[in-house]
Enzyme design. Structure first.
Site, PDB file in Angstrom:
ATOM      1  N   ASP A  29       0.827   2.948 -18.808  1.00 46.42           N
ATOM      2  CA  ASP A  29       0.195   3.425 -17.837  1.00 46.42           C
ATOM      3  C   ASP A  29      -0.813   2.778 -17.111  1.00 46.42           C
ATOM      4  O   ASP A  29      -1.387   1.636 -17.515  1.00 46.42           O
ATOM      5  CB  ASP A  29      -0.682   4.788 -18.578  1.00 46.42           C
ATOM      6  CG  ASP A  29      -1.112   5.800 -17.374  1.00 46.42           C
ATOM      7  OD1 ASP A  29      -0.687   6.708 -17.569  1.00 46.42           O
ATOM      8  OD2 ASP A  29      -2.114   5.299 -16.754  1.00 46.42           O
ATOM      9  N   ASN A  85       1.458  16.849 -20.248  1.00 46.24           N
ATOM     10  CA  ASN A  85       0.901  17.809 -19.263  1.00 46.24           C
ATOM     11  C   ASN A  85       1.844  18.534 -18.407  1.00 46.24           C
ATOM     12  O   ASN A  85       2.724  17.795 -17.883  1.00 46.24           O
ATOM     13  CB  ASN A  85      -0.150  17.069 -18.712  1.00 46.24           C
ATOM     14  CG  ASN A  85      -1.359  16.332 -19.373  1.00 46.24           C
ATOM     15  OD1 ASN A  85      -1.735  16.605 -20.390  1.00 46.24           O
ATOM     16  ND2 ASN A  85      -1.513  15.012 -18.844  1.00 46.24           N
ATOM     17  N   GLN A  92      -1.327  18.059 -15.026  1.00 42.28           N
ATOM     18  CA  GLN A  92      -0.209  17.056 -14.574  1.00 42.28           C
ATOM     19  C   GLN A  92      -0.519  16.637 -13.089  1.00 42.28           C
ATOM     20  O   GLN A  92      -0.706  17.706 -12.241  1.00 42.28           O
ATOM     21  CB  GLN A  92       1.260  17.857 -14.730  1.00 42.28           C
ATOM     22  CG  GLN A  92       2.399  17.076 -14.498  1.00 42.28           C
ATOM     23  CD  GLN A  92       3.803  17.668 -14.357  1.00 42.28           C
ATOM     24  OE1 GLN A  92       3.814  18.830 -14.722  1.00 42.28           O
ATOM     25  NE2 GLN A  92       4.845  16.876 -14.188  1.00 42.28           N
ATOM     26  N   VAL A  94       1.214  13.810 -11.721  1.00 42.62           N
ATOM     27  CA  VAL A  94       2.699  13.288 -10.997  1.00 42.62           C
ATOM     28  C   VAL A  94       3.809  14.259 -11.482  1.00 42.62           C
ATOM     29  O   VAL A  94       4.255  14.584 -12.541  1.00 42.62           O
ATOM     30  CB  VAL A  94       2.960  11.844 -11.706  1.00 42.62           C
ATOM     31  CG1 VAL A  94       4.249  11.268 -11.321  1.00 42.62           C
ATOM     32  CG2 VAL A  94       2.067  10.807 -11.532  1.00 42.62           C
ATOM     33  N   HIS A  98       6.991  13.750 -17.874  1.00 44.19           N
ATOM     34  CA  HIS A  98       6.280  12.340 -18.669  1.00 44.19           C
ATOM     35  C   HIS A  98       5.671  12.518 -19.836  1.00 44.19           C
ATOM     36  O   HIS A  98       4.750  13.679 -19.877  1.00 44.19           O
ATOM     37  CB  HIS A  98       5.668  11.340 -17.786  1.00 44.19           C
ATOM     38  CG  HIS A  98       4.413  11.822 -17.217  1.00 44.19           C
ATOM     39  ND1 HIS A  98       4.534  12.710 -15.877  1.00 44.19           N
ATOM     40  CD2 HIS A  98       3.163  12.007 -17.446  1.00 44.19           C
ATOM     41  CE1 HIS A  98       3.298  13.045 -15.480  1.00 44.19           C
ATOM     42  NE2 HIS A  98       2.443  12.436 -16.562  1.00 44.19           N
ATOM     43  N   HIS A 100       3.080  11.215 -22.720  1.00 38.46           N
ATOM     44  CA  HIS A 100       1.975  10.212 -22.651  1.00 38.46           C
ATOM     45  C   HIS A 100       1.894   9.752 -24.152  1.00 38.46           C
ATOM     46  O   HIS A 100       1.775  10.698 -25.064  1.00 38.46           O
ATOM     47  CB  HIS A 100       0.696  10.720 -22.462  1.00 38.46           C
ATOM     48  CG  HIS A 100       0.465  10.911 -20.885  1.00 38.46           C
ATOM     49  ND1 HIS A 100      -0.268  10.186 -20.094  1.00 38.46           N
ATOM     50  CD2 HIS A 100       0.777  12.169 -20.395  1.00 38.46           C
ATOM     51  CE1 HIS A 100      -0.375  10.966 -18.843  1.00 38.46           C
ATOM     52  NE2 HIS A 100       0.198  12.015 -18.974  1.00 38.46           N
TER      53      HIS A 100
HETATM   54  P1  5GP Z   1      -0.191  13.243 -15.680  1.00 32.57           P
HETATM   55  O1  5GP Z   1      -1.727  13.490 -15.297  1.00 32.57           O
HETATM   56  O2  5GP Z   1       0.551  13.632 -14.473  1.00 32.57           O
HETATM   57  O3  5GP Z   1       0.190  13.789 -16.852  1.00 32.57           O
HETATM   58  O4  5GP Z   1      -0.356  11.695 -15.964  1.00 32.57           O
HETATM   59  C1  5GP Z   1       0.188  10.861 -14.878  1.00 32.57           C
HETATM   60  C2  5GP Z   1      -0.145   9.425 -15.318  1.00 32.57           C
HETATM   61  O5  5GP Z   1       0.532   8.497 -14.462  1.00 32.57           O
HETATM   62  C3  5GP Z   1      -1.536   9.230 -15.358  1.00 32.57           C
HETATM   63  O6  5GP Z   1      -2.089   8.615 -16.552  1.00 32.57           O
HETATM   64  C4  5GP Z   1      -1.605   7.974 -14.345  1.00 32.57           C
HETATM   65  O7  5GP Z   1      -2.633   6.889 -14.616  1.00 32.57           O
HETATM   66  C5  5GP Z   1      -0.375   7.277 -14.364  1.00 32.57           C
HETATM   67  N1  5GP Z   1       0.155   6.713 -13.205  1.00 32.57           N
HETATM   68  C6  5GP Z   1      -0.054   7.238 -11.759  1.00 32.57           C
HETATM   69  N2  5GP Z   1       0.672   6.393 -11.011  1.00 32.57           N
HETATM   70  C7  5GP Z   1       0.942   5.296 -11.787  1.00 32.57           C
HETATM   71  C8  5GP Z   1       1.796   3.937 -11.313  1.00 32.57           C
HETATM   72  O8  5GP Z   1       1.980   3.874 -10.074  1.00 32.57           O
HETATM   73  N3  5GP Z   1       1.988   3.286 -12.399  1.00 32.57           N
HETATM   74  C9  5GP Z   1       1.752   3.515 -13.398  1.00 32.57           C
HETATM   75  N4  5GP Z   1       2.144   2.606 -14.530  1.00 32.57           N
HETATM   76  N5  5GP Z   1       1.126   4.673 -13.977  1.00 32.57           N
HETATM   77  C10 5GP Z   1       1.008   5.393 -12.908  1.00 32.57           C
END
Ligand code: 5GP
Length: 112
Positions: A29, A85, A92, A94, A98, A100
Site C-alpha cells: 500500500d 472494505n 472503500q 478504490v 482488494h 488489505h
Molecule cells: P480502500 O479505502 O479502497 O479500502 O483502500 C484503498 C487503498 O489503496 C488505500 O489504503 C490506499 O492507500 C491505497 N492506494 C491508493 N492508491 C494507490 C496507489 O496508487 N498505489 C498503491 N500502492 N496503493 C494505493
C-alpha cells in the site's frame, strides 16, 4: 469500471509488487497503516464484494490463499488482519476489490 489498480496490473504506474499469479496481484500500500500493509487484488476488474458472483469463487479463494502465503513470507507468524472494505459505508475508496493484509503491530477491535 477501471481504477488506479488496473494501471498497476498493466504496469502503467509503478508499485512494489510482492506476489503475482495468473489471477491475483499483491503490492504494498502506498500509504501503509501498519508495518506490513499489502493489497491483494484479483486481476479481473471486480468493483467490490457486492459485485461478486459464483464465477468469482475460485479467484477469491486464490486471493485469500495468496494473502496467507504473503503473510507467512512477511514473517507475520504472530498474526495479522485481512480486511475488505465494501462500498461507501465500508470505507472503500478504490473501486477495484482488494484485500488489505495488515500486520507487524497489535490490532485493536472494533475497527473505526
Ligand atoms: P480502500 O479505502 O479502497 O479500502 O483502500 C484503498 C487503498 O489503496 C488505500 O489504503 C490506499 O492507500 C491505497 N492506494 C491508493 N492508491 C494507490 C496507489 O496508487 N498505489 C498503491 N500502492 N496503493 C494505493
Amino acid at each position: 469500471m477501471s481504477s488506479i489498480f488496473s494501471k498497476i496490473i498493466a504496469r502503467e504506474i509503478p508499485a512494489d509488487i510482492v506476489y503475482e499469479d495468473d489471477d491475483c496481484l499483491a503490492f504494498r500500500d502506498i500509504s501503509p497503516k501498519a508495518p506490513v500493509h499489502v493489497l491483494v487484488i484479483p486481476k479481473r476488474e471486480i468493483v467490490s464484494l457486492a459485485d461478486l458472483t459464483v464465477e468469482d469463487e475460485a479467484v477469491m479463494g486464490r486471493c485469500v490463499v495468496a494473502a496467507s502465503q504473503i503473510a507467512a513470507a512477511e514473517g507475520l507468524g504472530g498474526g495479522y488482519r485481512l480486511i475488505v472494505n465494501c462500498g461507501e459505508d465500508g470505507g472503500q475508496e478504490v473501486p477495484h476489490l482488494h484485500f488489505h493484509l495488515l500486520g507487524g503491530r497489535k490490532m485493536s477491535w472494533p475497527p473505526g
